[in-house]
Design a protein around this motif. Structure first.
Motif, PDB file in Angstrom:
ATOM      1  N   TRP A  14       0.834  -1.203   0.000  1.00 27.58           N
ATOM      2  CA  TRP A  14       0.000   0.000   0.000  1.00 27.58           C
ATOM      3  C   TRP A  14       0.871   1.256   0.000  1.00 27.58           C
ATOM      4  CZ3 TRP A  14      -3.960   1.120   4.522  1.00 27.58           C
ATOM      5  CH2 TRP A  14      -4.592   2.357   4.280  1.00 27.58           C
ATOM      6  N   TRP A  15       1.861   1.293   0.860  1.00 21.81           N
ATOM      7  CA  TRP A  15       2.736   2.472   0.956  1.00 21.81           C
ATOM      8  C   TRP A  15       3.515   2.679  -0.340  1.00 21.81           C
ATOM      9  CZ3 TRP A  15       8.207   2.593   1.015  1.00 21.81           C
ATOM     10  CH2 TRP A  15       8.729   3.873   1.242  1.00 21.81           C
ATOM     11  N   VAL A  16       4.026   1.604  -0.935  1.00 23.33           N
ATOM     12  CA  VAL A  16       4.811   1.719  -2.172  1.00 23.33           C
ATOM     13  C   VAL A  16       3.940   2.256  -3.304  1.00 23.33           C
ATOM     14  CG1 VAL A  16       5.989   0.392  -3.967  1.00 23.33           C
ATOM     15  CG2 VAL A  16       6.502  -0.041  -1.557  1.00 23.33           C
ATOM     16  N   VAL A  17       2.715   1.709  -3.450  1.00 20.40           N
ATOM     17  CA  VAL A  17       1.836   2.155  -4.534  1.00 20.40           C
ATOM     18  C   VAL A  17       1.428   3.611  -4.334  1.00 20.40           C
ATOM     19  CG1 VAL A  17      -0.409   1.805  -5.633  1.00 20.40           C
ATOM     20  CG2 VAL A  17       1.000  -0.165  -5.002  1.00 20.40           C
ATOM     21  N   SER A  18       1.069   3.984  -3.099  1.00 22.97           N
ATOM     22  CA  SER A  18       0.658   5.372  -2.853  1.00 22.97           C
ATOM     23  C   SER A  18       1.804   6.349  -3.070  1.00 22.97           C
ATOM     24  CB  SER A  18       0.114   5.504  -1.424  1.00 22.97           C
ATOM     25  OG  SER A  18       1.145   5.256  -0.476  1.00 22.97           O
ATOM     26  N   ALA A  19       3.019   5.942  -2.725  1.00 20.12           N
ATOM     27  CA  ALA A  19       4.170   6.833  -2.895  1.00 20.12           C
ATOM     28  C   ALA A  19       4.608   6.924  -4.348  1.00 20.12           C
ATOM     29  CB  ALA A  19       5.335   6.347  -2.028  1.00 20.12           C
ATOM     30  N   ALA A  20       4.411   5.850  -5.114  1.00 19.23           N
ATOM     31  CA  ALA A  20       4.919   5.830  -6.481  1.00 19.23           C
ATOM     32  C   ALA A  20       3.950   6.421  -7.492  1.00 19.23           C
ATOM     33  CB  ALA A  20       5.253   4.381  -6.875  1.00 19.23           C
ATOM     34  N   TYR A  40       0.590   7.999  -6.651  1.00 22.44           N
ATOM     35  CA  TYR A  40      -0.348   9.034  -6.242  1.00 22.44           C
ATOM     36  C   TYR A  40       0.378  10.046  -5.368  1.00 22.44           C
ATOM     37  CZ  TYR A  40      -3.799   5.694  -7.870  1.00 22.44           C
ATOM     38  OH  TYR A  40      -4.526   4.831  -8.639  1.00 22.44           O
ATOM     39  N   ARG A  41       0.655  11.193  -5.939  1.00 22.46           N
ATOM     40  CA  ARG A  41       1.398  12.231  -5.235  1.00 22.46           C
ATOM     41  C   ARG A  41       0.535  13.476  -5.091  1.00 22.46           C
ATOM     42  NH1 ARG A  41       6.475  12.275  -9.083  1.00 22.46           N
ATOM     43  NH2 ARG A  41       6.654  14.376  -8.189  1.00 22.46           N
ATOM     44  N   PRO A  42       0.254  13.894  -3.866  1.00 23.99           N
ATOM     45  CA  PRO A  42      -0.645  15.039  -3.652  1.00 23.99           C
ATOM     46  C   PRO A  42      -0.158  16.323  -4.305  1.00 23.99           C
ATOM     47  CG  PRO A  42      -0.272  13.839  -1.611  1.00 23.99           C
ATOM     48  CD  PRO A  42       0.686  13.286  -2.622  1.00 23.99           C
ATOM     49  N   GLU A  43       1.166  16.542  -4.370  1.00 21.47           N
ATOM     50  CA  GLU A  43       1.652  17.791  -4.959  1.00 21.47           C
ATOM     51  C   GLU A  43       1.348  17.865  -6.447  1.00 21.47           C
ATOM     52  OE1 GLU A  43       5.106  14.825  -4.782  1.00 21.47           O
ATOM     53  OE2 GLU A  43       3.469  15.536  -3.501  1.00 21.47           O
ATOM     54  N   VAL A  44       1.168  16.679  -7.079  1.00 26.19           N
ATOM     55  CA  VAL A  44       0.820  16.655  -8.498  1.00 26.19           C
ATOM     56  C   VAL A  44      -0.688  16.764  -8.679  1.00 26.19           C
ATOM     57  CG1 VAL A  44       0.938  15.300 -10.628  1.00 26.19           C
ATOM     58  CG2 VAL A  44       2.867  15.282  -9.022  1.00 26.19           C
ATOM     59  N   GLU A  45      -1.469  16.205  -7.763  1.00 26.92           N
ATOM     60  CA  GLU A  45      -2.929  16.182  -7.873  1.00 26.92           C
ATOM     61  C   GLU A  45      -3.591  17.407  -7.261  1.00 26.92           C
ATOM     62  OE1 GLU A  45      -4.474  13.860  -9.473  1.00 26.92           O
ATOM     63  OE2 GLU A  45      -2.758  12.542  -9.828  1.00 26.92           O
ATOM     64  N   GLY A  46      -2.820  18.414  -6.957  1.00 27.76           N
ATOM     65  CA  GLY A  46      -3.387  19.615  -6.368  1.00 27.76           C
ATOM     66  C   GLY A  46      -3.765  19.459  -4.913  1.00 27.76           C
ATOM     67  N   GLY A  47      -3.026  18.634  -4.178  1.00 28.40           N
ATOM     68  CA  GLY A  47      -3.295  18.451  -2.766  1.00 28.40           C
ATOM     69  C   GLY A  47      -4.213  17.291  -2.455  1.00 28.40           C
ATOM     70  N   TYR A  48      -4.785  16.667  -3.478  1.00 30.89           N
ATOM     71  CA  TYR A  48      -5.699  15.537  -3.262  1.00 30.89           C
ATOM     72  C   TYR A  48      -5.102  14.281  -3.865  1.00 30.89           C
ATOM     73  CZ  TYR A  48      -9.513  12.319  -4.197  1.00 30.89           C
ATOM     74  OH  TYR A  48     -10.290  11.198  -4.288  1.00 30.89           O
ATOM     75  N   THR A  49      -5.199  13.180  -3.161  1.00 26.78           N
ATOM     76  CA  THR A  49      -4.760  11.898  -3.694  1.00 26.78           C
ATOM     77  C   THR A  49      -5.824  10.853  -3.413  1.00 26.78           C
ATOM     78  OG1 THR A  49      -3.126  10.118  -3.527  1.00 26.78           O
ATOM     79  CG2 THR A  49      -3.461  11.477  -1.561  1.00 26.78           C
ATOM     80  N   PRO A  50      -6.223  10.055  -4.401  1.00 27.22           N
ATOM     81  CA  PRO A  50      -7.239   9.024  -4.163  1.00 27.22           C
ATOM     82  C   PRO A  50      -6.713   7.868  -3.313  1.00 27.22           C
ATOM     83  CG  PRO A  50      -6.402   8.885  -6.402  1.00 27.22           C
ATOM     84  CD  PRO A  50      -5.813  10.125  -5.816  1.00 27.22           C
ATOM     85  N   LEU A  51      -5.406   7.737  -3.192  1.00 24.52           N
ATOM     86  CA  LEU A  51      -4.826   6.659  -2.397  1.00 24.52           C
ATOM     87  C   LEU A  51      -3.795   7.247  -1.441  1.00 24.52           C
ATOM     88  CD1 LEU A  51      -4.723   3.626  -1.853  1.00 24.52           C
ATOM     89  CD2 LEU A  51      -2.908   3.440  -3.553  1.00 24.52           C
ATOM     90  N   PRO A  52      -4.214   7.752  -0.290  1.00 21.39           N
ATOM     91  CA  PRO A  52      -3.266   8.291   0.684  1.00 21.39           C
ATOM     92  C   PRO A  52      -2.420   7.179   1.286  1.00 21.39           C
ATOM     93  CG  PRO A  52      -5.452   8.188   1.637  1.00 21.39           C
ATOM     94  CD  PRO A  52      -5.602   7.809   0.190  1.00 21.39           C
ATOM     95  N   SER A  53      -1.292   7.546   1.845  1.00 18.33           N
ATOM     96  CA  SER A  53      -0.405   6.564   2.463  1.00 18.33           C
ATOM     97  C   SER A  53      -1.076   5.995   3.722  1.00 18.33           C
ATOM     98  CB  SER A  53       0.919   7.211   2.835  1.00 18.33           C
ATOM     99  OG  SER A  53       0.742   8.129   3.899  1.00 18.33           O
TER     100      SER A  53
END
Length: 266
Positions: free
Chosen positions: A22-28, A30-43
């Protein structure tokens, strides 16, 4: 000889592996700085941090309603399934009818049935009350499994024991209460164990249909609309935990009620 891992150790290793993936997928990806502060898969750490900040009381109001619906549906669905399965042994001609009814309830699209149930049964009468539709869908979700498990268990009874009851003047009802019920207990308890998460899922799906203000299902929708992914995932994890606890409790009951299955003394 290779030694098998204890069950508790295998569970811990599996949980750690899931968290790491889960942590690897969310870090690789889904990045909040790219999505404007929102990520569908938080760490996982963000989700656990949100849970710690909110506290268990923030979510109990939703689970109190949903657990009540799931429990009532569990009782209704499994009670009716066990009653019909027992009736089959007293009146064997009903077996085909009971099995067909069980298969129909399993094959019907639950979303379509839920829409009809909302019209017929309605939702919650007052905010915080259980939904009749959610209770109905919870019962429907566990009916098929228990019917099949109970029928297979009843038919697994030892024929010699059944003959003894018959020789001493017992009828089919006597065979059911003295032999078949004991033989079927492991299969029935296994079916009830599987029915716990099924009933919880049916209750949540019933809440998605509407006409209820406070529940896990409606809160999931609100978190989705608010793009609050951390609380959405937190509620999802808590739902999985509640279903696992119910599953484990029924399994614990099964270990004590049927000790001969695991080889333990009575």
């Amino acid at each position: 000889m290779t030694r098998r891992l204890p069950g508790w150790l295998a569970s811990i290793i599996g949980a750690v592996a899931v968290l790491a993936l889960w942590w690897v997928v969310s870090a690789a990806f889904y990045r909040p700085e790219v999505e404007g502060g929102y990520t569908p898969l938080p760490s996982p750490w963000a989700v656990f941090g949100t849970l710690a900040r909110d506290g268990p009381g923030a979510y109990w109001t939703y689970f109190n309603v949903t657990i009540t619906e799931a429990f009532r549906g569990f009782l209704w669905g499994n009670g009716l399934a066990l009653l019909l399965s027992s009736l089959v042994l007293v009146v064997p001609r009903l077996e085909r009818l009971v099995v067909q009814v069980a298969v129909i309830t399993y094959c019907l699209p639950i979303v379509a049935i839920g829409g009809i149930a909302v019209i017929v049964l309605g939702g919650a009468e007052n905010p915080g009350d259980p939904s009749s539709t959610a209770i109905f869908l919870a019962a429907m979700c566990c009916f098929f499994t228990t019917v099949v498990g109970a029928l297979l268990g009843f038919k697994s009874a030892d024929q010699a024991s059944l003959d003894v009851v018959r020789v001493y003047g017992g009828n089919r009802l006597s065979q059911l209460t003295k032999v078949r019920l004991v033989a079927a207990l492991p299969a029935i308890l296994n079916a009830l164990q599987i029915a716990v998460p099924s009933a919880f899922l049916g209750a949540v799906l019933g809440e998605y249909m509407g006409k209820i203000d406070i529940s896990v299902g409606t809160q999931l929708i609100k978190f989705q609309q608010a793009l609050d992914s951390e609380r959405l995932w937190a509620l999802f994890l808590l739902s999985a935990l509640v279903a696992m606890i119910g599953y484990g409790l029924v399994g614990l009951v099964a270990r004590f009620v049927t000790p001969w299955v695991s080889g333990r003394p009575s």
